[in-house]
Write a protein that holds these residues in place. Structure first.
Motif, PDB file in Angstrom:
ATOM      1  N   GLU A  46       1.045  -1.201  -0.147  1.00 52.62           N
ATOM      2  CA  GLU A  46      -0.059   0.107  -0.129  1.00 52.62           C
ATOM      3  C   GLU A  46       0.879   1.207  -0.073  1.00 52.62           C
ATOM      4  N   SER A  47       2.113   1.324   0.573  1.00 54.27           N
ATOM      5  CA  SER A  47       2.715   2.401   0.432  1.00 54.27           C
ATOM      6  C   SER A  47       3.997   2.473  -0.549  1.00 54.27           C
ATOM      7  N   GLY A  48       4.214   1.409  -1.313  1.00 62.67           N
ATOM      8  CA  GLY A  48       5.191   1.523  -2.142  1.00 62.67           C
ATOM      9  C   GLY A  48       6.696   1.780  -1.404  1.00 62.67           C
ATOM     10  N   ARG A  49       6.807   1.620  -0.295  1.00 65.92           N
ATOM     11  CA  ARG A  49       8.015   1.765   0.389  1.00 65.92           C
ATOM     12  C   ARG A  49       8.655   0.317   1.123  1.00 65.92           C
ATOM     13  N   GLY A  50       9.715   0.545   1.321  1.00 69.30           N
ATOM     14  CA  GLY A  50      10.275  -0.742   2.200  1.00 69.30           C
ATOM     15  C   GLY A  50       9.567  -0.846   3.588  1.00 69.30           C
ATOM     16  N   VAL A  51       9.641  -2.035   4.040  1.00 68.03           N
ATOM     17  CA  VAL A  51       9.486  -2.311   5.334  1.00 68.03           C
ATOM     18  C   VAL A  51      10.339  -3.210   5.957  1.00 68.03           C
ATOM     19  N   VAL A  52      10.903  -3.030   7.321  1.00 72.02           N
ATOM     20  CA  VAL A  52      12.042  -3.938   8.062  1.00 72.02           C
ATOM     21  C   VAL A  52      11.131  -4.756   9.012  1.00 72.02           C
ATOM     22  N   PHE A  53      11.549  -6.158   8.835  1.00 76.36           N
ATOM     23  CA  PHE A  53      10.981  -7.079   9.604  1.00 76.36           C
ATOM     24  C   PHE A  53      12.315  -7.668  10.330  1.00 76.36           C
ATOM     25  N   ILE A  54      12.360  -7.424  11.803  1.00 76.46           N
ATOM     26  CA  ILE A  54      13.302  -7.706  12.608  1.00 76.46           C
ATOM     27  C   ILE A  54      12.886  -9.075  13.452  1.00 76.46           C
ATOM     28  N   CYS A  55      13.854  -9.839  13.374  1.00 80.95           N
ATOM     29  CA  CYS A  55      13.530 -11.298  14.140  1.00 80.95           C
ATOM     30  C   CYS A  55      14.567 -12.071  14.248  1.00 80.95           C
ATOM     31  N   SER A  56      14.376 -13.371  14.827  1.00 81.85           N
ATOM     32  CA  SER A  56      15.467 -14.155  15.185  1.00 81.85           C
ATOM     33  C   SER A  56      15.539 -14.957  14.083  1.00 81.85           C
ATOM     34  N   LYS A  57      16.677 -15.284  13.490  1.00 81.86           N
ATOM     35  CA  LYS A  57      17.201 -16.060  12.452  1.00 81.86           C
ATOM     36  C   LYS A  57      16.708 -17.411  12.696  1.00 81.86           C
ATOM     37  N   GLY A  58      17.337 -17.971  13.599  1.00 77.66           N
ATOM     38  CA  GLY A  58      16.814 -19.337  13.906  1.00 77.66           C
ATOM     39  C   GLY A  58      15.067 -19.515  14.234  1.00 77.66           C
ATOM     40  N   ARG A  80      10.327  -5.640  -1.172  1.00 80.40           N
ATOM     41  CA  ARG A  80      10.627  -4.287  -0.395  1.00 80.40           C
ATOM     42  C   ARG A  80      10.624  -4.855   0.923  1.00 80.40           C
ATOM     43  N   ILE A  81      10.604  -5.945   1.374  1.00 81.30           N
ATOM     44  CA  ILE A  81      10.658  -6.374   2.634  1.00 81.30           C
ATOM     45  C   ILE A  81      12.160  -6.683   3.207  1.00 81.30           C
ATOM     46  N   GLN A  82      12.690  -5.912   3.919  1.00 78.55           N
ATOM     47  CA  GLN A  82      14.137  -6.347   4.476  1.00 78.55           C
ATOM     48  C   GLN A  82      13.850  -7.129   5.714  1.00 78.55           C
ATOM     49  N   ILE A  83      14.562  -8.321   5.863  1.00 79.92           N
ATOM     50  CA  ILE A  83      14.546  -9.086   7.022  1.00 79.92           C
ATOM     51  C   ILE A  83      15.976  -8.823   7.597  1.00 79.92           C
ATOM     52  N   LYS A  84      15.955  -8.410   8.829  1.00 78.42           N
ATOM     53  CA  LYS A  84      17.009  -8.073   9.772  1.00 78.42           C
ATOM     54  C   LYS A  84      16.953  -9.062  10.912  1.00 78.42           C
ATOM     55  N   TYR A  85      18.225  -9.978  10.923  1.00 76.63           N
ATOM     56  CA  TYR A  85      18.374 -10.909  12.032  1.00 76.63           C
ATOM     57  C   TYR A  85      19.046 -10.297  13.048  1.00 76.63           C
ATOM     58  N   VAL A  86      18.535 -10.712  14.453  1.00 79.91           N
ATOM     59  CA  VAL A  86      19.224 -10.187  15.617  1.00 79.91           C
ATOM     60  C   VAL A  86      19.081 -11.221  16.355  1.00 79.91           C
ATOM     61  N   GLN A  87      20.062 -10.992  17.411  1.00 84.35           N
ATOM     62  CA  GLN A  87      20.149 -12.174  18.449  1.00 84.35           C
ATOM     63  C   GLN A  87      19.553 -11.469  19.880  1.00 84.35           C
ATOM     64  N   ALA A 115       8.967  -9.304  23.023  1.00 84.90           N
ATOM     65  CA  ALA A 115       9.257  -9.309  24.531  1.00 84.90           C
ATOM     66  C   ALA A 115      10.386 -10.169  24.630  1.00 84.90           C
ATOM     67  N   ASP A 116      10.429 -11.388  23.820  1.00 86.99           N
ATOM     68  CA  ASP A 116      11.699 -12.285  24.080  1.00 86.99           C
ATOM     69  C   ASP A 116      13.022 -11.743  24.172  1.00 86.99           C
ATOM     70  N   PHE A 117      13.065 -10.629  23.391  1.00 88.21           N
ATOM     71  CA  PHE A 117      14.349 -10.212  23.276  1.00 88.21           C
ATOM     72  C   PHE A 117      14.690  -9.201  24.448  1.00 88.21           C
ATOM     73  N   PHE A 118      13.759  -8.951  25.308  1.00 91.40           N
ATOM     74  CA  PHE A 118      14.053  -7.961  26.348  1.00 91.40           C
ATOM     75  C   PHE A 118      13.526  -8.755  27.561  1.00 91.40           C
ATOM     76  N   SER A 119      13.237 -10.122  27.729  1.00 89.91           N
ATOM     77  CA  SER A 119      12.838 -10.778  28.884  1.00 89.91           C
ATOM     78  C   SER A 119      13.910 -10.824  29.914  1.00 89.91           C
ATOM     79  N   VAL A 120      13.735 -11.190  31.049  1.00 91.55           N
ATOM     80  CA  VAL A 120      14.622 -11.426  32.175  1.00 91.55           C
ATOM     81  C   VAL A 120      15.364 -12.656  31.723  1.00 91.55           C
ATOM     82  N   GLU A 121      14.853 -13.777  31.388  1.00 90.94           N
ATOM     83  CA  GLU A 121      15.638 -14.929  31.113  1.00 90.94           C
ATOM     84  C   GLU A 121      16.516 -14.862  29.912  1.00 90.94           C
ATOM     85  N   HIS A 122      16.206 -13.958  28.856  1.00 94.66           N
ATOM     86  CA  HIS A 122      16.981 -13.779  27.959  1.00 94.66           C
ATOM     87  C   HIS A 122      18.145 -12.911  27.963  1.00 94.66           C
ATOM     88  N   LEU A 123      18.088 -11.805  28.967  1.00 91.04           N
ATOM     89  CA  LEU A 123      19.047 -11.151  29.468  1.00 91.04           C
ATOM     90  C   LEU A 123      20.171 -11.754  30.411  1.00 91.04           C
TER      91      LEU A 123
END
Length: 139
Positions: A46-58, A80-87, A115-123
């Motif tokens: 709908e926008s004709g622009r890019g979208v960034v999808f941040i996620c865990s690769k695994g 136009r969807i850029q997948i950015k993997y983070v740990q 929430a999983d990237f900032f949970s107490v267990e993950h930290l």
């Protein structure tokens, strides 16, 4: 807002306003990633622009999102969807700290399992007090 999660062939006219912040939550394996990815497809279309999808690769490789019926895997919006993997949350923070340096701002930034990237267990396992960062834990 809800219609943006469903088929990209919506009869509603595209909206130009920002979507703001939306939190999608639910139990594990209920389809949140697929719903978020469909939102990314719709927003890119709908926008004709890019979208960034941040996620865990695994996680994404082990449980890829389903595309809605009628979404052609070769459609240009998917390009136009850029997948950015983070740990961890630090990588998300670094991405947003450099956000002002982007030449073109994306139509949306989606963080899967936020929430999983900032949970107490993950930290505890990946943060400054984990075994892999003993120098930080010593003071």
């Amino acid at each position: 807002m809800v219609e943006r999660f469903f088929s990209y062939a919506s009869t509603a006219p595209p909206r130009n306003e920002d979507a703001g912040i939306t939190l999608l939550s639910g139990p594990p394996c209920c389809g949140k990633t697929s719903l978020l990815f469909q939102f990314a497809v719709n927003r890119a279309a709908e926008s004709g622009r890019g979208v960034v999808f941040i996620c865990s690769k695994g996680r994404l490789e082990n449980n890829p999102p389903f595309l809605s019926q009628g979404v052609d895997p070769s459609m240009s919006a998917l390009q136009r969807i850029q997948i950015k993997y983070v740990q961890d949350g630090d990588e998300i923070r670094k991405y947003f700290a450099a956000f002002h340096l982007l030449d073109n701002f994306p139509a949306a930034v989606i963080v899967d399992d936020f929430a999983d990237f900032f949970s107490v267990e993950h930290l505890l396992h990946h943060g400054p007090f984990s075994d892999s960062n003993n120098e930080m834990a010593s003071f």
